[in-house]
Write an enzyme that holds these catalytic residues in place. Sequence first.
Site, mmCIF file in Angstrom:
data_model
loop_
_atom_site.group_PDB
_atom_site.id
_atom_site.type_symbol
_atom_site.label_atom_id
_atom_site.label_comp_id
_atom_site.label_asym_id
_atom_site.label_seq_id
_atom_site.Cartn_x
_atom_site.Cartn_y
_atom_site.Cartn_z
ATOM 1 N N GLU A 184 -1.238 -9.498 -1.698
ATOM 2 C CA GLU A 184 -2.683 -9.718 -1.642
ATOM 3 C C GLU A 184 -3.313 -9.587 -3.025
ATOM 4 O O GLU A 184 -4.268 -10.303 -3.359
ATOM 5 C CB GLU A 184 -3.310 -8.723 -0.662
ATOM 6 C CG GLU A 184 -2.936 -9.002 0.793
ATOM 7 C CD GLU A 184 -3.451 -7.953 1.747
ATOM 8 O OE1 GLU A 184 -4.410 -8.228 2.474
ATOM 9 O OE2 GLU A 184 -2.880 -6.841 1.751
ATOM 10 N N ALA A 224 0.829 -1.199 0.000
ATOM 11 C CA ALA A 224 0.000 0.000 0.000
ATOM 12 C C ALA A 224 0.870 1.257 0.000
ATOM 13 O O ALA A 224 2.045 1.225 0.378
ATOM 14 C CB ALA A 224 -0.911 0.000 1.223
ATOM 15 N N GLU A 239 2.839 -6.035 7.341
ATOM 16 C CA GLU A 239 1.934 -5.086 7.985
ATOM 17 C C GLU A 239 2.113 -5.030 9.496
ATOM 18 O O GLU A 239 1.918 -3.971 10.110
ATOM 19 C CB GLU A 239 0.480 -5.442 7.659
ATOM 20 C CG GLU A 239 0.077 -5.207 6.212
ATOM 21 C CD GLU A 239 0.341 -6.415 5.324
ATOM 22 O OE1 GLU A 239 -0.155 -6.441 4.197
ATOM 23 O OE2 GLU A 239 1.065 -7.340 5.769
ATOM 24 N N GLY A 287 0.028 -5.430 0.325
ATOM 25 C CA GLY A 287 -1.035 -5.357 -0.663
ATOM 26 C C GLY A 287 -0.628 -5.897 -2.015
ATOM 27 O O GLY A 287 -1.483 -6.373 -2.779
#
Length: 713
Positions: free
Chosen positions: A146, A97, A166, A143
């Site tokens: 993901e 992210a 994270e 991310g």
Amino acid sequence: MTGPVYSALQVRALELGPFGYRPDGDSPWQHWQLQRDDEGVAWLLLNKADSRVNVLSAEVLEELGQVVETLHNTLQTDPPKGLVLRSGKVGSFCVGADIKEFRHLHSESEVEEKLNRAHALVKRLKDLPFPTVAVIHGAALGGGLELALCCDYRIAIEGATFGTPEVLLGLHPGLGGTGRLVDLIGPIPAMTMMLTGKNTRDRKAKSQGLVDAVVQERHVANAVRFALTGKLKRKKGGWQNTLFRIDPLRRFVGRKMRAQAAQKAPPEHYPAPSALVDLWEKHGRNGKDLLRYEVSSFARLLTSETSRNLVRVFFLREQMKSLTNVGDDISPIRQVHVIGAGAMGGDIAGWCALQGLRVTLFDTQPEMIAKAIGKTADLCRKKRMNTAQTRAVLDRLVPDFSHQAIGQADLVLEAVPEKLEIKHKVFSTVEPQLKPGAILASNTSSIPLEQLQDGLQQPERLVGVHFFNPVAQMQLVEIVEHSALSDDTRQRALKFVGQISRLPAPVSSAPGFLVNRALTPYLIEAIMMLDEGHKAESIDRVALDFGMPMGPIELADQVGLDICLGVADMLRERLDNNLPETPAWLRKKVEEGKLGKKTGEGLYTWENGKPKESDNAPRAPEEILDRLILPLLNACMACLREDVIDNEELLDGAMIFGTGFAPFRGGPMKYAHERGFEDIRVRLQQLAQLHGERFAPDPGWRTDAPTTELVSE
């Protein structure tokens, strides 16, 4: 063809299907490119504009939604035979992210709203009715991983790494990673990956089922074709997913996970691991439930004080790393000559060799060089290097028994005992042998550079390059400046720190510089408490409960009581800070050679690298915390006021990465702002009345005194 040129060409020659080897051409999107090849396969490239790496910003995700909508619109008329998701950046797939955007989200409802939209978007990608393949080179983190998990197949290029970091930001995966990762590789490896934040390399990822194939870049096209036929075998979570649908078993294993995580990250300070285990315990029967409840759990964590401070620490690191980007016109350091193979010098030499530099190591005692080489070999094993990699590191670490390599070194670093006359003697020998442009560096921990430069013909190329013990773990290096220092020397020193994967903190040549100046009153106060009869374990427990990585008594032993004593004496002599006299019993310990961990005995007795501690030490009085922490904060304020360091952000970064100051608190000055300057000033005055003038508050705490703003907030 072999060698570095071939390797570089391999990295650059990405297989990009219809885009050839250059992701150029018109696109209706700024960050994505979509095009079909001759076989009817759609290739989707992520190439974030104006960025060295791919990150999933809100704009990138919004455009991805438009891309997926375009793909869905083709289903009735001309659906592609498959979709290949690939990065157009040569360095990596996607590193997660855009963390900058986290700082603009202020409420749980706002976070949930954005995450629910993102979840719906990636679900549409996952639900495409034709096969999808993610081709991953370099890093796929957070991310980015993901996003790859939404594809049917994942093909890794050799050397690829995967991770869910994270937790290092006080979070857990939030874009569907909790459910999809557990479903894919099973609860135990998935939870381990998410709880530790450690990366997984290509082969291990293949064995876990995280990726379906590991290939070389030149085989990507064939691997994609094979995957799109449906013949590529995929490993499933299997029996683990079935077994852990049983609620009591999941709760039992969850308790074990929570206890193990709490040993490294106390939940009162770092709530993310416990929140992740709670999520899995309550909703881990299947991945869909985890996906649903992941959003609200992530939102609570992101808006917590811990996460906000850890995000701040992330940007402190980035700010310090940016100081090493001094430009391509500044010559890098290729060869280092280290003088002194003791605890610091030997470790510095080994670390530099580990980071790819050629290093020559001199000491008057050959057995010290041998010991340093042995420790470097041990470090390679701890880094899980194979035999060939270890041999390459040791080949770069060359014993030099007669100082012959001085003239070839770009940087000569002395790490001899902290005695001015010894360092002057070394410099008088070394300086005439330096080649033009070479840097003369000192690992001094406290001696002002103005004193060290006495007698040098070219003082402009002397710079302090101060490492911290243990070198392989402590990320900070103080770059100590002085009035005669040339800009070229300063910039090359900064570049050197970046070359060896360390973080620089430029400081002025004041007594103790920054870190030792701030740590010394903290350590001295702990020793004063020992003198009053408090137990070492009780004192250390107070600091650990505050969030420090170790207590001050253990830290003093780690640093070395001789070094602590020397710095304290120097600061007492050169600063008007009312430091108390060192107890006679401590001086006697140093005289007897009981210096701490390095000699096996100090304030603690050490066995197998660990202190022997009593399990039944009494709880320390409440005032102990302020007696420890406030002198440290007081010294930090003095360093800011005296311009020892430029600003509060650099100070906080230096103290976190140089001392381990509780990261979840955001740094000593961030903690001071939250507590309040006036509260600190008043409390210091109270302690001064109770315990002496060493607690006298620095003038910088006055509420009307100018302060440096925390611009990262």
